[in-house]
Design an enzyme around this catalytic site. Structure first.
Site, PDB file in Angstrom:
ATOM      1  N   ASP A  28       4.775   1.876   6.666  1.00  0.00           N
ATOM      2  CA  ASP A  28       4.798   0.654   5.868  1.00  0.00           C
ATOM      3  C   ASP A  28       4.909   0.950   4.383  1.00  0.00           C
ATOM      4  OD1 ASP A  28       2.261   1.805   5.738  1.00  0.00           O
ATOM      5  OD2 ASP A  28       1.164  -0.029   6.229  1.00  0.00           O
ATOM      6  N   ASP A  62       1.590   5.291  -0.911  1.00  0.00           N
ATOM      7  CA  ASP A  62       0.907   5.168  -2.204  1.00  0.00           C
ATOM      8  C   ASP A  62       0.729   6.592  -2.754  1.00  0.00           C
ATOM      9  OD1 ASP A  62      -0.628   4.466  -4.362  1.00  0.00           O
ATOM     10  OD2 ASP A  62      -2.319   3.703  -3.230  1.00  0.00           O
ATOM     11  N   LYS A  94       5.422   3.277  -3.673  1.00  0.00           N
ATOM     12  CA  LYS A  94       4.924   2.925  -5.012  1.00  0.00           C
ATOM     13  C   LYS A  94       5.376   3.979  -6.004  1.00  0.00           C
ATOM     14  CE  LYS A  94       0.886   0.504  -3.377  1.00  0.00           C
ATOM     15  NZ  LYS A  94      -0.566   0.274  -3.510  1.00  0.00           N
ATOM     16  N   PHE A 106      -1.203  -3.265  -5.671  1.00  0.00           N
ATOM     17  CA  PHE A 106      -1.604  -3.458  -4.284  1.00  0.00           C
ATOM     18  C   PHE A 106      -0.874  -4.665  -3.729  1.00  0.00           C
ATOM     19  CE2 PHE A 106      -4.133  -4.111  -0.528  1.00  0.00           C
ATOM     20  CZ  PHE A 106      -4.361  -2.810  -0.129  1.00  0.00           C
ATOM     21  N   VAL A 107      -0.204  -4.472  -2.601  1.00  0.00           N
ATOM     22  CA  VAL A 107       0.598  -5.547  -2.025  1.00  0.00           C
ATOM     23  C   VAL A 107       0.139  -5.873  -0.601  1.00  0.00           C
ATOM     24  CG1 VAL A 107       2.643  -5.098  -3.447  1.00  0.00           C
ATOM     25  CG2 VAL A 107       2.384  -3.890  -1.276  1.00  0.00           C
ATOM     26  N   ARG A 149      -1.609  -9.965   7.040  1.00  0.00           N
ATOM     27  CA  ARG A 149      -0.551  -9.212   7.728  1.00  0.00           C
ATOM     28  C   ARG A 149       0.582 -10.126   8.163  1.00  0.00           C
ATOM     29  NH1 ARG A 149      -2.329  -3.963   8.696  1.00  0.00           N
ATOM     30  NH2 ARG A 149      -4.515  -3.682   9.214  1.00  0.00           N
TER      31      ARG A 149
HETATM   32  P1  IMP Z   1      -1.581   6.804   0.819  1.00  0.00           P
HETATM   33  O1  IMP Z   1      -2.208   7.810   1.727  1.00  0.00           O
HETATM   34  O2  IMP Z   1      -2.305   6.712  -0.524  1.00  0.00           O
HETATM   35  O3  IMP Z   1      -0.107   7.003   0.626  1.00  0.00           O
HETATM   36  O4  IMP Z   1      -1.835   5.382   1.455  1.00  0.00           O
HETATM   37  C1  IMP Z   1      -1.050   4.968   2.514  1.00  0.00           C
HETATM   38  C2  IMP Z   1      -1.722   3.937   3.375  1.00  0.00           C
HETATM   39  O5  IMP Z   1      -2.678   3.144   2.634  1.00  0.00           O
HETATM   40  C3  IMP Z   1      -0.671   2.970   3.862  1.00  0.00           C
HETATM   41  O6  IMP Z   1      -0.140   3.395   5.109  1.00  0.00           O
HETATM   42  C4  IMP Z   1      -1.422   1.675   3.945  1.00  0.00           C
HETATM   43  O7  IMP Z   1      -2.075   1.576   5.192  1.00  0.00           O
HETATM   44  C5  IMP Z   1      -2.450   1.776   2.842  1.00  0.00           C
HETATM   45  N1  IMP Z   1      -1.958   1.184   1.593  1.00  0.00           N
HETATM   46  C6  IMP Z   1      -1.589   1.829   0.461  1.00  0.00           C
HETATM   47  N2  IMP Z   1      -1.187   0.986  -0.482  1.00  0.00           N
HETATM   48  C7  IMP Z   1      -1.276  -0.253   0.071  1.00  0.00           C
HETATM   49  C8  IMP Z   1      -0.982  -1.584  -0.426  1.00  0.00           C
HETATM   50  O8  IMP Z   1      -0.549  -1.818  -1.567  1.00  0.00           O
HETATM   51  N3  IMP Z   1      -1.213  -2.605   0.444  1.00  0.00           N
HETATM   52  C9  IMP Z   1      -1.691  -2.420   1.711  1.00  0.00           C
HETATM   53  N4  IMP Z   1      -1.972  -1.197   2.213  1.00  0.00           N
HETATM   54  C10 IMP Z   1      -1.771  -0.129   1.388  1.00  0.00           C
HETATM   55 MG    MG Z   2      -0.439   2.469   6.960  1.00  0.00          MG
END
Ligand code: IMP
Ligand code: MG
Length: 190
Positions: A111, A114, A142, A163-164, A176
């Site tokens: 999805d 980040d 992002k 944050f989205v 969702r």
């Molecule tokens: P990362 O490990 O920091 O890249 O975070 C990834 C996971 O965090 C994604 O698969 C989402 O489940 C959640 N996440 C990160 N940013 C967002 C956001 O802006 N909205 C909703 N879920 C997010």
């Molecule tokens: Mg995820």
């Protein structure tokens, strides 16, 4: 959430969620483009699509129908420790794959990226099972937030580091089912 029209169908107050960042039409167009690209790239070698629950649920269901190849689909669920809006990079596998990966082309359907820590962990985890290849298709990335080089093969949209929610993405399991991607403005949930 309000129901101004009295239809019983929930609508969403602007105080809960902010402006639309990616509307339904742009999502549909981009998903169709990604599907066509994947169809061309994997012609003759249909991949196993692996989505990460729950955030990628809508993206997976739309993307797999945009791929004109006999793909297989499978799901993983991971939980990453951290606050409601930040991940820590420590990932726990809550539901593992049902499929064998050895000798197969694996395409991870994510999805949103980040920090990239979740995906970095997943890629290493999947690669250890000796697939023929592992590539990533991320709907949203992002900009400027990744601390690791992720080598993303397919990207839907690069978005600002906000944050989205919507189109599968949640905050504390809410939003969702929004049909578009919106900025979440209400602060961390209780
Ligand atoms: P990362 O490990 O920091 O890249 O975070 C990834 C996971 O965090 C994604 O698969 C989402 O489940 C959640 N996440 C990160 N940013 C967002 C956001 O802006 N909205 C909703 N879920 C997010
Ligand atoms: Mg995820």
């Amino acid at each position: 959430m309000t129901d101004e029209a009295g239809t019983g169908i929930p609508t969403w107050a602007e105080s809960d969620v902010g402006p639309v960042l990616v509307d339904e039409a742009r999502l549909a167009t981009r998903v169709a483009e990604l599907g066509a690209q994947i169809t061309a790239d994997y012609a003759g070698e249909p991949p196993l699509l692996v989505a990460v629950l729950k955030g990628a649920m809508l993206f997976m269901s739309d993307l797999c129908r945009a791929i004109a190849l006999p793909v297989d689909v499978d799901f993983m669920a991971v939980s990453s420790y951290g606050s409601a809006t930040k991940t820590s990079g420590v990932v726990r596998i809550v539901k593992d794959l049902d499929s064998e990966l050895e000798g197969r082309h694996v395409l991870v359907v994510e999805d949103i990226i980040d920090s990239g820590l979740t995906l970095n962990y997943l890629r290493r985890y999947l690669t250890a099972r000796q697939p023929k290849s592992v590539e990533i298709c991320a709907l949203l990335v992002k900009e400027g937030e990744q601390r690791v080089d992720l080598d993303l093969r397919y990207i839907g949209f690069a978005i600002p580091p906000e944050f989205v929610v919507g189109y599968g993405l949640d905050v504390a399991e809410r939003y969702r089912n929004l049909p578009d991607i919106r900025v979440y403005t209400a602060g961390e949930p209780e």
